[in-house]
Design an enzyme around this catalytic site. Structure first.
Site, PDB file in Angstrom:
ATOM      1  N   SER A 181       0.956  -1.209  -0.096  1.00 11.32           N
ATOM      2  CA  SER A 181      -0.090  -0.048   0.088  1.00 11.32           C
ATOM      3  C   SER A 181       0.846   1.438  -0.008  1.00 11.32           C
ATOM      4  O   SER A 181       1.702   1.398  -0.841  1.00 11.32           O
ATOM      5  CB  SER A 181      -1.117  -0.092   1.332  1.00 11.32           C
ATOM      6  N   ASP A 233      -2.536   6.218  -4.194  1.00  7.75           N
ATOM      7  CA  ASP A 233      -1.500   5.749  -3.546  1.00  7.75           C
ATOM      8  C   ASP A 233      -0.854   4.640  -4.468  1.00  7.75           C
ATOM      9  O   ASP A 233      -1.368   4.331  -5.651  1.00  7.75           O
ATOM     10  CB  ASP A 233      -1.733   5.157  -2.312  1.00  7.75           C
ATOM     11  N   ASP A 247      -5.779   2.313  -4.420  1.00 11.20           N
ATOM     12  CA  ASP A 247      -7.012   1.724  -3.475  1.00 11.20           C
ATOM     13  C   ASP A 247      -7.206   3.106  -2.866  1.00 11.20           C
ATOM     14  O   ASP A 247      -8.783   3.181  -2.353  1.00 11.20           O
ATOM     15  CB  ASP A 247      -6.962   0.443  -2.874  1.00 11.20           C
TER      16      ASP A 247
END
Length: 578
Positions: free
Chosen positions: A150, A303, A307
């Site tokens: 992430s 990002d 997401d």
């Protein structure tokens, strides 16, 4: 620090076991440089496979993200899939983001799946996480995984696991997979040798199907046609968003999209930012500079695994301001419901979802439109679980959480910055078509529903003593809940661990209706909500604050925000959260 016998034994296993030469060289180099602290951290435990998968710093060692820790996790997942779907063809989808080693890790995972007789659909190159979620359902897969960490710093990578509904794994599968992963005690148990006949490369066809679904979400194409030259600045912050966001915007009809070129190339070193997190102003600085130069209408950012979405808009003074996750989720909910009503698309089965630590304004908006709203525990896997539960009975419209995640429609079962970017751009076009900015839409929304202001602080408590301190804090808050917080009476206590909501004035109790989770919430007489939630993956305890006050007019928005921010500061001081 001196290395323990357990660490020395693990190092010895890696140096003499079935590991590649480069890994052994890395360990020997650390030994020759007397990097004992580094070696200790790399080997003192096994990298934990949690309910969402793996995440850790990359490098050699049992507590690092590498081909062997990834391999053992993937083999454990294979073993579980083979048990669960015995006698049928098992299919999985595999994707990866722009991080260093992500492509190699995705290929290793694909090889292991294939070596276990599982059919693999492997993306040809990097792709956003939400597209992986879509692909699982589109291709009828039983599972899937994406290699991503992430918006963590560049040293990290990870491995997120999904189930056949396209959502991250939940009970009972999460715990069962963990058990299977923990049962793998040696890399010799991992089948690394690929069966190439089982690996199918995918890409453009899936992109087209996914983008067609995003286009179907559009509610007001006529406004976009009129405002097609809305000036948009977009940055993927060196991530996967570049593969789909520009296409999604073009497909909707936007013709004036400016990409931040210095952040357009996928790069796992994230060379222009300290942290690739659109929640942070420093990560948005290049986009802000470009937007000022172009006199843009809106900034969109995603990002690395696309997401989460970050946006910035101009206030009434013409200054660029970042819109936080709660405000973005509220704006999207407000637009989805108002536009659907205007277009005659509403039904009495519609519902929206938000998490227990997200702004209550989402529920207020839904209520004003006669739309049902649900709350879930933190995390999109719970939102996806609710959609699964209500499938065929009610219609999911949208849902979000405070940490910059939103999901529109149910063709994806995880937060999705691609569809969110498309809908935010449409929302801005509709506002402009009505002679307003998105900032003015936001201030008017709060003038209608009351002003909410949210904030979050994380207290880090490291080591064993830190973990004990966090548990003590939660125990104390349960045993001795505050009677007042910053001068306002605490009227309700919500304890998600016991599953009870208690009215402190009447003593009446009712169930939360949710799974158990170590979260406490205090609701005060003035409408404030304070939540305490220990992190499941980090040595932190998080406190979420949500304050509410009437807003006489949109013109008072900034003054009202300042007053609520001061109230949050008073709460933090009163609860001695330092």
């Amino acid at each position: 620090m001196a290395l323990t016998s357990a660490v020395l034994q693990k190092i010895d296993t890696w140096l003499n076991g079935n590991y590649d030469a480069a890994t052994k060289d890395e360990i020997r180099q650390l030994q020759s440089q007397n990097q004992e602290d580094f070696l200790s951290d790399a080997f003192y435990r096994d990298l934990e496979f949690g309910t969402g998968g793996l995440r850790g710093v990359m490098g050699a060692g049992s507590n690092r993200m590498n081909r062997y820790t990834l391999g053992m996790a993937t083999q454990g997942l294979c073993n579980y899939l083979l048990q669960q779907f015995s006698g049928q063809e098992i299919k999985v989808a595999v994707a990866h983001d722009s991080r260093n080693n992500s492509k190699e890790f995705a290929r290793i995972a694909a090889d292991i799946f294939s070596a276990n007789g599982i059919t693999v659909y492997l993306f040809e190159a990097l792709r956003p996480t939400p597209e992986l979620s879509f692909t699982i359902r589109e291709l009828g897969c039983q599972s899937g995984c994406v290699v991503t960490a992430s918006h963590n710093p560049k040293e990290y990578n990870g491995f997120k696991v999904y189930w056949n509904d396209g959502a991250q794994v939940v009970a009972p599968h999460d715990k069962n997979i963990i058990r299977e992963v923990e049962a793998i005690h040696s890399v010799d148990e991992v089948k690394f040798q690929a069966d190439e006949s089982k690996v199918h490369i995918i890409g453009a066809d899936i992109d087209a199907k996914y983008l067609a679904k995003v286009k179907e979400l559009s509610i007001n194409p006529a406004a976009i046609q009129r405002q097609h030259d809305l000036k948009i600045v977009y940055t993927p912050i060196h991530g996967t968003g570049i593969t789909l966001v520009p296409q999604a915007l073009a497909q909707l009809g936007f013709t004036n999209v400016h990409i931040v070129e210095k952040q357009a190339t996928p790069d796992g070193n994230f060379p222009t930012v300290l942290s690739p997190n659109p929640e942070e102003k420093v990560a948005m600085q290049m986009a802000l500079d470009q937007a000022k130069e172009l006199d843009a209408d809106i900034i969109l950012a995603t990002d690395p695994d696309a997401d989460r979405v970050g946006i910035a808009v101009k206030n009434t003074a013409g200054e660029w301001v970042l819109v936080n996750g709660n405000q973005t989720a509220a704006l999207l909910t407000y637009y989805l419901l108002s536009a659907r009503k205007q277009a005659g698309k509403m039904t009495d089965k519609d519902f929206i979802v938000y998490t227990i630590v997200t702004s209550e304004v989402l529920g207020d908006i839904a209520n004003s439109y006669g739309v049902k709203s649900y709350q879930t525990l933190t995390g999109f896997k719970y939102i996806a679980g609710l959609i699964r539960e209500l499938e065929g009975k009610e219609t999911y419209i949208g849902g979000g959480e405070e940490s910059y995640g939103f999901m529109i429609g149910d063709f994806v079962r995880d937060k999705d910055a691609i569809s969110a970017c498309a809908m935010i751009a449409e929302m801005a076009a509709v506002a402009k078509d009505n002679g307003r900015t998105l900032y003015e839409e936001m201030t008017q929304m709060y003038a209608t529903y009351g002003l909410y202001r949210e904030s979050l602080i994380s207290l880090t408590k490291k080591g064993q003593r830190g973990a004990e301190e966090i548990q003590e804090m939660m125990r104390d808050l349960r045993a001795n809940p505050p009677a007042t917080i910053a001068g306002s009476e605490v009227v309700e206590l919500r304890d998600y661990q016991t599953g009870q909501i208690r009215d402190l004035r009447t003593g009446q109790e009712k169930p939360t209706g949710l799974e158990t989770s170590n979260v406490l919430q205090f609701i005060t007489a003035d409408g404030s909500k304070i939540s305490a939630r220990p992190s499941g993956t980090e040595p932190k305890i998080k406190f979420y604050f949500s304050m509410k006050a009437p807003l006489a007019s949109a013109a008072d928005f900034e003054k009202g925000e300042q007053q609520l921010s001061e109230r949050i500061t008073a709460v933090i001081e009163d609860m001695q959260l330092k």
